[in-house]
Design a protein around this motif. Structure first.
Motif, PDB file in Angstrom:
ATOM      1  N   ASN A 137     -83.331  -1.485  38.434  1.00 39.96           N
ATOM      2  CA  ASN A 137     -82.861  -2.872  38.500  1.00 39.96           C
ATOM      3  C   ASN A 137     -82.426  -3.277  39.912  1.00 39.96           C
ATOM      4  O   ASN A 137     -82.505  -4.446  40.288  1.00 39.96           O
TER       5      ASN A 137
ATOM      6  N   TYR B 241     -82.662  -6.912  43.694  1.00 40.64           N
ATOM      7  CA  TYR B 241     -81.621  -7.491  44.543  1.00 40.64           C
ATOM      8  C   TYR B 241     -81.729  -7.043  45.994  1.00 40.64           C
ATOM      9  O   TYR B 241     -80.779  -7.174  46.760  1.00 40.64           O
TER      10      TYR B 241
ATOM     11  N   PRO C 275     -75.101 -10.666  41.545  1.00 38.59           N
ATOM     12  CA  PRO C 275     -74.478 -10.881  40.238  1.00 38.59           C
ATOM     13  C   PRO C 275     -72.966 -10.672  40.298  1.00 38.59           C
ATOM     14  O   PRO C 275     -72.468  -9.868  41.077  1.00 38.59           O
TER      15      PRO C 275
ATOM     16  N   GLY D 271     -71.036 -10.825  37.103  1.00 38.38           N
ATOM     17  CA  GLY D 271     -70.547 -10.710  35.725  1.00 38.38           C
ATOM     18  C   GLY D 271     -69.757  -9.432  35.493  1.00 38.38           C
ATOM     19  O   GLY D 271     -69.755  -8.513  36.315  1.00 38.38           O
TER      20      GLY D 271
ATOM     21  N   ASP E 184     -70.367  -7.436  33.031  1.00 38.44           N
ATOM     22  CA  ASP E 184     -71.256  -6.459  32.381  1.00 38.44           C
ATOM     23  C   ASP E 184     -71.617  -5.320  33.337  1.00 38.44           C
ATOM     24  O   ASP E 184     -71.546  -5.464  34.562  1.00 38.44           O
TER      25      ASP E 184
ATOM     26  N   GLU F 212     -74.430  -3.863  34.178  1.00 39.89           N
ATOM     27  CA  GLU F 212     -75.563  -3.971  35.097  1.00 39.89           C
ATOM     28  C   GLU F 212     -75.163  -4.794  36.325  1.00 39.89           C
ATOM     29  O   GLU F 212     -75.481  -4.445  37.454  1.00 39.89           O
ATOM     30  N   SER F 213     -74.440  -5.892  36.085  1.00 41.12           N
ATOM     31  CA  SER F 213     -73.972  -6.721  37.205  1.00 41.12           C
ATOM     32  C   SER F 213     -73.033  -5.920  38.102  1.00 41.12           C
ATOM     33  O   SER F 213     -73.125  -5.979  39.338  1.00 41.12           O
ATOM     34  N   ARG F 214     -72.101  -5.173  37.489  1.00 42.89           N
ATOM     35  CA  ARG F 214     -71.139  -4.404  38.304  1.00 42.89           C
ATOM     36  C   ARG F 214     -71.836  -3.340  39.137  1.00 42.89           C
ATOM     37  O   ARG F 214     -71.434  -3.043  40.258  1.00 42.89           O
TER      38      ARG F 214
ATOM     39  N   LYS G  49     -73.337  -5.228  42.102  1.00 39.77           N
ATOM     40  CA  LYS G  49     -72.295  -5.758  42.989  1.00 39.77           C
ATOM     41  C   LYS G  49     -71.586  -4.625  43.745  1.00 39.77           C
ATOM     42  O   LYS G  49     -71.279  -4.734  44.933  1.00 39.77           O
TER      43      LYS G  49
END
Ligand SMILES: C[C@H](CCC(=O)NCCS(=O)(=O)O)[C@H]1CC[C@H]2[C@@H]3[C@H](O)C[C@@H]4C[C@H](O)CC[C@]4(C)[C@H]3C[C@H](O)[C@]12C
Length: 325
Positions: free
Chosen positions: A181, A185, A216, A218, A220, A222-224, A227
């Motif tokens: 993923n 980014y 991202p 969020g 959640d 995946e976002s963390r 980030k």
């Protein structure tokens, strides 16, 4: 949700955010070298590396959530709900329960290379600590003072040990999917963006920080993960322990969960109960709590590591405001 990181700034700093809606009564616990570790299916470790970390002590057993040993090997368990799978005991294997896994590795290994070797015959088994404290669906980040790190995941398809080139772990999905993923980014940047949308047209920037517009944010996992990779890998190295520890906690707090933002049941919210980090070279263990964001420290080598008893340090949870007038 939880996030665990390895920050490199001369020394290596390892730890995690613990995000949950209930607290287990954990404290900073030092297990000295001769405090026996009993295992349900493996021989007792009567002599081992000393360990410092966050743990709940139950029936004199330190149930570690995360920690590091005196050689600078660190390990943290993070939720892996719905994906973690622990097997029945198997003859000929090293059968270890998830609640025993941190002392099993930190008690015996001085670095990631030794941990990898120890894991080759491992079977993570489905044995509860007790009826009240049942199996936790965890996966683990392991890291050492040389900067190496691995992820251990036990799923339906078996035991997986992955090299972790980014030094970050959150929760679901499996670690390889989190890495895949990241490709989405790659263009996120601390610098202003280059206009590749319409290269021949002029686009004005209207704000600083536009290079991170697509990052991202969020709660959640995946976002963390994304980030935290961005934050950690662009974090400066400080010139002193104080600067490094300050930078380290900024990295973790970048993905902390504030109360009220992550509803896990009606009117029940997960939040960052504590954040911790250990300098793997010196054995100083630092932490903040949700209530008290002053950095507190326990130095492992100020404890008698040849003592017979656990050393326990209750968390300092009260905020201290530095009144200036
Ligand atoms: C829940 C904690 C992980 C935090 C986390 O990843 N939260 C994300 C939740 S979610 O994805 O959003 O659902 C884990 C980390 C360490 C765990 C503890 C340690 O493993 C030690 C013992 C082990 C016992 O089997 C159960 C109680 C326990 C005391 C565990 C309770 C709980 O599962 C802890 C505290």
């Amino acid at each position: 949700m939880c996030t665990s990181i390895l920050y490199t700034a001369g020394d290596h700093y390892f730890g995690r955010n613990l995000d949950l809606e209930v607290s287990f009564g954990q404290e900073v616990v030092v297990t000295p070298r001769d405090y026996p570790f009993d295992f349900r299916k493996m021989p007792t470790l009567n002599h081992h590396y000393a360990i410092i970390g966050m743990a709940l002590v139950k029936d004199n057993y330190p149930l570690y959530f995360d920690g590091a040993n005196e050689e600078g090997l660190g390990m943290a368990g993070l939720n892996f709900a719905g994906l973690a799978h622990f097997s029945p005991v198997e003859d000929g294997k090293d059968n270890v329960s998830p609640f025993e896994f941190i002392p099993y590795v930190l008690g015996q290994c001085k670095d990631v290379a030794e941990a990898k070797k120890l894991l080759t015959n491992l079977n993570l088994v489905n044995i509860n600590f007790s009826d009240q404290l049942q199996l936790s669906p965890l996966h683990w980040l392991i890291a050492d003072r040389q900067g190496a790190s691995i992820v251990v995941e036990s799923t339906q398809s078996g035991l997986h040990v992955y090299d972790n080139p980014v030094g970050v772990l959150t929760n679901n999905p499996e670690f390889p999917s989190q890495m895949t993923n990241l490709a989405n980014y790659q263009s996120v940047s601390p610098a202003d963006p280059v206009n590749t949308l319409m290269p021949k047209k002029e686009l004005k920037t209207y704000s600083r920080g536009l290079g991170s517009h697509m990052l991202p944010g969020g709660m959640d996992s995946e976002s963390r993960f994304v980030k935290e990779c961005f934050t950690l890998h662009n974090a400066p190295a400080g010139g002193s322990e104080l600067e490094n520890v300050t930078n380290y906690f900024h990295c973790l707090h970048a993905v902390e969960q504030q109360k009220g933002l992550d509803e896990v049941a009606p009117d029940t919210f997960e939040y960052t109960i504590y954040s911790d980090g250990i300098n793997l070279a010196t054995g100083t263990f630092y932490y903040t709590t949700y209530e008290n964001n002053q950095i507190n420290a326990v130095q492992m080598h100020n404890v008698d590591l040849d003592a017979k008893k656990l050393a326990q340090f209750p968390l300092v949870k009260e905020q201290v405001i530095n009144n200036q007038n």
